[in-house]
Design an enzyme around this catalytic site. Structure first.
Site, short mmCIF file in Angstrom:
data_model
loop_
_atom_site.label_atom_id
_atom_site.label_comp_id
_atom_site.label_asym_id
_atom_site.label_seq_id
_atom_site.Cartn_x
_atom_site.Cartn_y
_atom_site.Cartn_z
N ARG A 195 0.82 -1.22 0.00
CA ARG A 195 0.00 0.00 0.00
C ARG A 195 0.86 1.27 0.00
O ARG A 195 0.55 2.25 0.66
CB ARG A 195 -0.97 0.01 1.18
CG ARG A 195 -2.06 -1.04 1.10
CD ARG A 195 -3.02 -0.93 2.26
NE ARG A 195 -2.35 -1.24 3.53
CZ ARG A 195 -2.86 -0.98 4.72
NH1 ARG A 195 -4.03 -0.37 4.83
NH2 ARG A 195 -2.20 -1.31 5.83
N HIS B 190 -17.36 11.04 2.71
CA HIS B 190 -16.20 10.71 1.90
C HIS B 190 -15.35 11.94 1.59
O HIS B 190 -14.38 11.85 0.85
CB HIS B 190 -16.65 10.03 0.61
CG HIS B 190 -17.33 8.72 0.84
ND1 HIS B 190 -18.69 8.63 1.05
CD2 HIS B 190 -16.86 7.46 0.95
CE1 HIS B 190 -19.02 7.37 1.25
NE2 HIS B 190 -17.92 6.64 1.20
#
Length: 762
Positions: free
Chosen positions: A15, A702
């Site tokens: 990641r 979000h």
């Protein structure tokens, strides 16, 4: 035969992209540092493809946030609100990230986000106005292609196709996006012209060809590809389709004039012979044989049987062997899984391994035709051994689970009374008008993650860990009481993920340590792997939810993930029908629902965030899916008394086509994402008299910005045009786990104030 993949995951095996992005957003790393990470990842991924023996490496598949947003940037299509000072450019990272995430300092909301076809990947919806000008504004794809050449690789640039782009775009103020076709094609013509001398193939992704295309899209397709094919000389356009069979759109794909077409042979039941029969003699065929959306090792013998001599009709130079779709939807590298059970690991393949599988299958196909090498016997023997190990393993099959599924009867799908009767039995809740609640989770702080990691590693004792979790729940309850929320939640500090947490407590699941997949931007998920029959040995949530309930006199809502969402957000076994796996999940959740009710938790939310995501992308296939998906939700929830209130949550769904099925789920209350679309998602409720209660989200979680009370009041007023106020709830769009505490408190305070304002107005 040539061999390739349609794209590689961007995030990095560890990641790296996520970490670099979040450091950049926090202001602790520079633009040059972020660009350096991106370049390292691109070159690493090209090297993986090259070393696997693939004919090409994909360029243009990398993105800092989303490939559709990248296309918007390439086209210069910046919505006016992001053009700060009138000098913003799409290639400027600050502008790019403002479009994706909004601008909290200027109170500018982000662009809408929704699911990429029927995957758990989210794309940023293009916004097009009548005055929008299109111009080639980013040369990143060209630059990356040149870079790949300089590194010694043969590049295959990847573009989102113009028809898919416009089909997914949103016209502002009623504008018809197709009126911008000529301008959009003009930019595409310019970029393919620049790519033409650099490569053999230019991959243009048009997955919309595997969906139900409108007549205007079909007409636009021919117009677009007449122009684009005339714009290349040395390169060929590889028209790429995936996620289903071409079916009714096969004719326009094969008449496109492109030098090649890619078809997905892993989904939709496509017949290779039918494709080859209609394939123009001037066109190459790329066959997607390696499933890019699951983690199971490819059964080579099964693939060879599927092809079964069909390719004899084509010369090898007209065939490309590939992945079914981009490997974006797959974890990066199985080699990172050093702690996974060796037998289970032998059944799996991640993106790095799938690159090798593409090479293996091409080798086997070439060898069968007498043109290949002589490694096939050993490759096939190793593969067959792994496939048989899984097929015959006792850990996969549980007769008791299968017997319980067989015993399901019709009564298990129905509540005792319809909603109109149930709502009176739920009057004991004594809720005000516009009742307020949240979707379930509260911030997963770095401290929570650190404590969970320490407990998992054995550094922290169970007693100390549970003591910490209790303190976090106490904090969440106290904060909610102070905010004045009507229905509280326990905040889920003990949960790592809304699917993984449940899977870890069920039989039939296994878990990875590094099996991350991008959901959107820096948001990554680590889907569980369903390898066998599913059961729930013990209660999973009762302990923590009842503890939270003991801390308050307010109503406490129990939180569960529904069977359809667990199914869709897991890598699912491919040796039985998905509907049958979902029924096993529904029975496990049903047991938990009943245990919670027996523990006096009388408000239960069973989230089905992925309900619409699980739908086939063609209308003709949806009725069957919706029937079993609704049944599975009802099977998991219909065991409760009428006085128990059942909630469900859905996010980023287009409801118009499925509103009847949502009503058929018969939840007492549903909550849905609606703030980014400014309640436009509620258009479905204009023509459909939805009978139950609904909470359209008025706080976009979000984005890091804090919406004002006035914004939320306006959204609630807009919602009353669709839903009677007596049936309206007030809540955020989704859970709050990815947000920070200060912005959560500020946003929820405004949300509660908005509800109070609406109550004053009656």
């Amino acid at each position: 035969m040539e061999k390739h993949i349609l794209g590689f995951p961007r995030i990095g095996a560890h990641r790296e992209l996520k970490k670099a992005l979040e450091a950049y957003w926090r202001g602790v790393s520079s633009t040059s540092e972020l660009l350096s990470v991106s370049q390292d990842l691109k070159e690493r991924h090209w090297r993986i493809q090259h070393e696997a023996g693939l004919s090409y490496v994909s360029t243009g598949d990398f993105s800092f946030y989303d490939h559709v947003l990248d296309t918007t940037a390439m086209l210069g299509a910046i919505p006016e609100r992001f053009d700060v000072g009138g000098s913003s450019t799409p290639s400027d990272l600050s502008t790019y990230f403002r479009m994706a995430r909004g601008d909290a300092s200027r109170n500018i909301p982000p662009m809408e986000m929704t699911k990429w076809f029927n995957t758990n990947y989210h794309y940023i919806v293009p916004e097009i106005t009548a005055s929008q000008q299109f111009t080639l504004s980013s040369t990143t794809l060209i630059d990356d292609t040149r870079r790949a050449i300089a590194c010694g690789y043969v590049p295959k640039p990847v573009l989102v196709g113009p028809i898919t782009y416009l089909a997914l775009a949103k016209g502002v103020d009623g504008y018809d996006c197709w009126q911008s076709l000529d301008a959009v094609i003009g930019v595409y013509k310019e970029i393919v012209t620049q790519l033409d001398p650099l490569c053999r193939w230019i991959q243009i992704d048009e997955p919309v060809l595997c969906a139900d295309m409108s007549p205007v899209a079909r007409e636009a397709f021919s117009q677009a590809y007449d122009v684009l094919n005339a714009s290349v000389n040395s390169a060929g356009l590889l028209l790429t389709t995936y996620f289903d069979a071409l079916d009714d759109n096969l004719d326009i794909a094969f008449a496109s004039g492109c030098a090649g077409v890619h078809v997905d042979l892993t989904r939709g039941g496509a017949n290779l012979d039918a494709y080859i029969e209609k394939l123009p003699s001037s066109m190459a065929l790329s066959i997607g044989l390696i499933d890019g959306r699951n983690v199971w090792k490819t059964d080579y013998e099964k693939v060879l049987t599927k092809v079964n001599g069909s390719l004899d009709a084509l010369p090898a130079e007209r065939v490309l062997v590939g992945s079914s779709c981009s490997l974006l939807h797959s974890p990066v590298d199985l080699a990172s899984e050093t702690k996974l059970d060796e037998e289970l690991k032998s059944w799996l393949a991640f993106a790095v391994q799938k690159c090798q599988e593409v090479s293996d299958v091409e080798n086997l196909l070439s060898e069968r035709s007498g043109t290949g090498r002589t490694e096939g016997v050993a490759i096939l023997d190793r593969n067959t051994s792994a496939i048989n190990s899984r097929r015959l393993s006792r850990r996969v099959h549980n007769p008791l689970v299968q017997e319980r599924v067989s015993a399901i009867d019709e009564k298990m799908f129905c509540r005792q009374q319809p909603y109109e009767v149930r709502k009176d039995t739920q009057a004991w809740l004594d809720l005000p008008q516009y009742p307020t609640t949240t979707i379930g989770s509260f911030p997963q702080t770095s401290e929570i993650r650190a404590k969970r990691s320490a407990f998992k590693k054995g550094i922290l004792t169970e007693e100390n860990y549970e003591g910490f979790i209790k303190k976090e729940i106490q904090r969440v309850v106290k904060e909610q009481e102070a905010l004045g929320l009507d229905i509280l939640v326990h905040g889920e500090p003990e949960r790592n993920d809304m699917v993984e947490y449940f899977g870890q407590q069920m039989d039939g699941f296994c878990f990875t340590s590094s099996g991350w997949v991008q959901s959107y931007g820096s948001r990554c998920v680590k889907p569980p792997i369903i390898y066998g029959d599913i059961s729930r040995p013990n209660p999973m949530t009762v302990k923590w939810i009842t503890y939270a309930a003991s801390l308050t006199h307010k109503h406490m809502k129990g939180m569960l993930t529904g069977p359809v969402t667990i199914l869709c957000w897991s890598f699912v076994r491919d040796d039985m029908e998905r509907a049958d796996v979902c029924r096993q999940l529904a029975l496990a959740i049903r047991d938990e629902v009943k245990d919670l009710e027996d523990a006096k938790v009388k408000i239960l939310q069973i989230d089905e965030a992925a309900f619409s995501e699980g739908m086939p992308i063609k209308q003709k296939d949806r009725e069957k899916y919706l029937a079993w998906a609704v049944d599975c939700f009802r099977l998991s929830t219909s065991c409760v008394d009428d006085s128990t209130q059942i909630h469900s949550h859905m996010c980023y769904s287009e409801f118009n086509d499925i509103i009847g099925s949502i009503a058929a789920m018969d939840a007492d209350v549903i909550s849905i994402e609606a703030s980014r679309s400014k309640m436009e998602l509620l258009d479905a409720f204009k023509s459909f008299d939805y009978p139950n209660e609904i909470g359209p989200g008025i706080y976009d979680i979000h984005s890091p910005r804090v919406p004002t009370k006035e914004e939320m009041v306006q959204l609630l007023e807009d919602a009353t045009a669709y839903i009677p106020k007596e049936r309206l709830w007030v809540n955020p769009d989704c859970g709050l786990k990815t947000r920070d505490w200060p912005e959560c408190i500020a946003s929820l305070r405004n949300m509660v104030a908005a509800a109070h304002e609406m109550r004053k107005c009656g």
